[in-house]
Design an enzyme around this catalytic site. Structure first.
Site, PDB file in Angstrom:
ATOM      1  N   TYR A  97       0.829  -1.216   0.000  1.00 20.07           N
ATOM      2  CA  TYR A  97       0.000   0.000   0.000  1.00 20.07           C
ATOM      3  C   TYR A  97       0.863   1.265   0.000  1.00 20.07           C
ATOM      4  CZ  TYR A  97      -4.822  -1.758   0.311  1.00 20.07           C
ATOM      5  OH  TYR A  97      -6.037  -2.316   0.033  1.00 20.07           O
TER       6      TYR A  97
ATOM      7  N   GLU B 100       2.170   6.464  -6.998  1.00 21.00           N
ATOM      8  CA  GLU B 100       1.109   7.317  -7.556  1.00 21.00           C
ATOM      9  C   GLU B 100       1.438   8.796  -7.355  1.00 21.00           C
ATOM     10  OE1 GLU B 100      -2.825   6.083  -6.161  1.00 21.00           O
ATOM     11  OE2 GLU B 100      -2.171   3.999  -6.269  1.00 21.00           O
TER      12      GLU B 100
END
Lengths: 362, 248
Positions: B170, B177
């Site tokens: 994660y 991103e």
């Protein structure tokens, strides 16, 4: 800690009398079965009357934390006619950090919160009542919520309307001519929120109900935020007037004013449902044409509200207003359907042919 | 009139009506399970294909330059197909929050279509590989977990992987991103892409550059919430802890 239901003195006397009587009869070799049965029946009758008198005069309420199930406090000597409001007052005396509107009480863990007007008698199964306590967080009255939500947009819009130099470019602001629709939009927007504020103060009957502080923050963020976004573009020096000119503006302004008037009259009817002053029946249309929408929908106030915002969108031809109108429509349709369901349960004969908010559709 | 007729009809054969309803529910349940099983198998297979393609590309070329271009069609297809997860939540065949699923799926769609697909110069950035690897491993684990769960035959390894891999993956995915969006900022500012200026007949302006900055900022409150939610789930599933969560 727990009080046991002790039988009263008269109760015990009657029991002893019944026992003594039956024993003496048995000693006399039961002369007559009929007389014995009569005596037993009469003793039973006595017991019935006794139970009437031995009704608990006071209750003991045990308050447990809904999360940890630990005991918070015990409220004793509570009369059967006492309401949960009284119990909350007593809890507040014991624990001053929790004021009554902040206290949520449930009969079972995970169950619905009990209303303040519920009497102890109606929820008690025995002399000891266990209630689960939840801290509802900081509370504010609904009047405060509405006043805060609607005062903000009124003032914010006017700040943008004044075209302050730190919002818009000073040169451009002074050079650009303002289209009449900009002034009209300001008038309509202010009228809408001024009506809201006056109705909150003088029309709506908000029965001292409270709501968590986060609802105030959410409501203010929504209304104030959208007002900033809307007002910025309508009052912008580079604002483009509606495509169809005066025709588009005139029609939408008239529609806006009709919807505003309709909304006001509906709110008045909802605040005073009938001359007797109690909400015994579903509000019905009167001689006032604005209330005739009650013949088709359960919540005409929402219908008019959405009508106002759609008119304002067409009048200003501004996308942010359209987005605001869309979000309000979604929210109000949910509220309307919820209310419609309640009305269907309460006044089936009145509402079964009606829609919730939009005639024949929704 | 119609309502009274309906009542009469129901009243006449209430047992039959109830039976019909349970049969309908059972059939719906079976159909939902069948569809979800197919959907999860398809998604697992899709992401496995992506993983294989990525490994093959790297082994053949020895560089990540051009990796995105070689897998973009497959990636776009399967990532867009994930929109059905929101539909599953809305229609209630999956008992998950629509909002949580919506945020997760839409952020992925946004990354694929509005960032990597639209801004060609950033497709060879290292950060793209970072989030692609994180996504691929996460999705293979997640979808295979759902598939085996639906088939009532869940191997412990997959359960363990589902609730442990995310601890590393994660944050890696989020960093990838954010770095990709950051790399896109100069290009967006220079070209003014997806932006709308005043005056226009809709009386609204939109600046994609500032939108990206706001999006990056939104990761700060959203990511910890999701991450700690997953950690709580992990404690519950792997260690059987009963967690008392305060209601909002």
């Amino acid at each position: 800690m727990f009080k046991r239901n002790k039988p009263s003195a008269t109760d015990r006397k009657r029991e002893l009398f019944a026992q003594g009587a039956t024993q003496s009869l048995l000693k006399n070799d039961i002369k007559n079965f009929h007389s014995l049965s009569q005596l037993v029946l009469s003793a039973g009758g006595l017991r019935k009357t006794a139970s009437k008198h031995s009704k608990t005069t006071h209750f003991e309420i045990e308050i447990l934390d809904a999360q940890t199930r630990k005991q918070i406090c015990i409220v004793d000597k509570v009369s059967p006619t006492s309401t949960l409001r009284d119990v909350k007052q007593k809890i507040h005396k014991a624990c001053p950090q929790w004021y009554p509107s902040r206290i949520g009480l449930q009969l079972e863990h995970g169950g619905p919160f009990l209303k303040d007007y519920v009497t102890i008698q109606s929820i008690a199964a025995s002399s000891i009542v266990t209630l689960y306590f939840t801290d509802l967080g900081q509370q504010v009255s609904w009047t405060t919520v509405f006043l805060a939500e609607y005062t903000g947009p009124l003032l914010i819009y006017l700040i943008f309307y004044m075209r302050l130099t730190y919002i818009y470019d000073a040169k451009e602001s002074s050079r650009r001519f303002r289209h009449p629709v900009v002034h009209l939009a300001c008038f309509c927007h202010c009228l809408h929120y001024a009506r809201y504020l006056l109705e909150t103060l003088f029309v709506h009957k908000l029965s001292g109900e409270h709501t968590p502080l986060k609802n105030l923050i959410k409501g203010c963020a929504f209304y104030w935020g959208f007002t900033c976004w809307i007002a910025y573009y309508i009052n912008h020096p580079q604002y483009t007037p509606p495509s169809f000119g005066n025709r588009q503006i005139t029609v939408s302004v008239l529609n806006f004013l009709i919807c505003e008037a309709g909304n006001h009259f509906i709110n008045v009817v909802l605040a005073h449902p009938n001359h007797t002053g109690h909400n015994a029946c579903f509000p019905s249309p009167s001689y006032n044409p604005f209330t005739w929408l009650f013949m088709f929908v359960s919540c005409p106030n929402y219908t008019y509200e959405i009508g106002s915002w759609i008119s304002f969108t067409i009048m200003t031809q501004t996308l942010p207003v359209g987005i605001f109108a869309l979000l309000l429509s979604i929210q109000m349709s949910l509220w309307a359907q919820k209310k419609h369901k309640v009305y269907l349960k309460k006044f089936d004969s009145y509402v079964h042919r009606k829609s919730a908010m939009i005639p024949f559709i929704l | 009139m119609a309502s009274s007729e309906d009542e009469g009809g129901n009243g006449g054969s209430s047992e039959a009506g109830e039976e019909k309803e349970t049969v309908k529910k059972r059939r719906l349940g079976f159909l939902a399970t069948a569809w979800l099983t197919f959907y999860n198998i398809a998604m697992t297979a899709g992401w496995l294909v992506l993983a294989v393609a990525m490994v093959r590309f790297y082994m053949e070329k020895g560089t990540h330059k051009g990796l995105y271009k070689s897998i973009q069609k497959t990636l776009k297809f399967f990532q867009t197909f994930a929109l059905l997860e929101i539909v599953h939540c809305i229609i209630g065949i999956v008992p998950t929050s629509v909002l949580v699923t919506g945020v997760q799926v839409s952020s992925r769609i946004f990354m694929v279509w509005l960032i990597t697909h639209s801004i060609k110069p950033i497709q060879n950035e290292d950060s793209v590989v970072l989030f692609l690897v994180a996504w691929t491993v996460t999705e293979i684990t997640r979808y295979s977990f759902y598939t085996f769960n639906l088939l009532n035959h869940l191997p412990y390894f997959i359960k363990w992987a589902r609730y442990n891999f995310f601890i590393i993956l994660y944050p890696v995915g989020v960093v990838g991103e954010l770095l990709t969006i950051y790399a896109a900022l100069p290009y967006v500012k220079k070209t003014g892409m997806f932006s709308l200026r005043l005056p226009n007949k809709y009386n609204v302006s939109f600046d994609y550059y500032y939108f990206l900055l706001i999006t990056m900022a939104s990761y700060i409150p959203l990511f910890p919430q999701l991450y700690f939610h997953m950690l709580r789930q992990r404690r519950k599933v792997l260690h059987g802890e009963v967690i008392v969560e305060k209601d909002d």
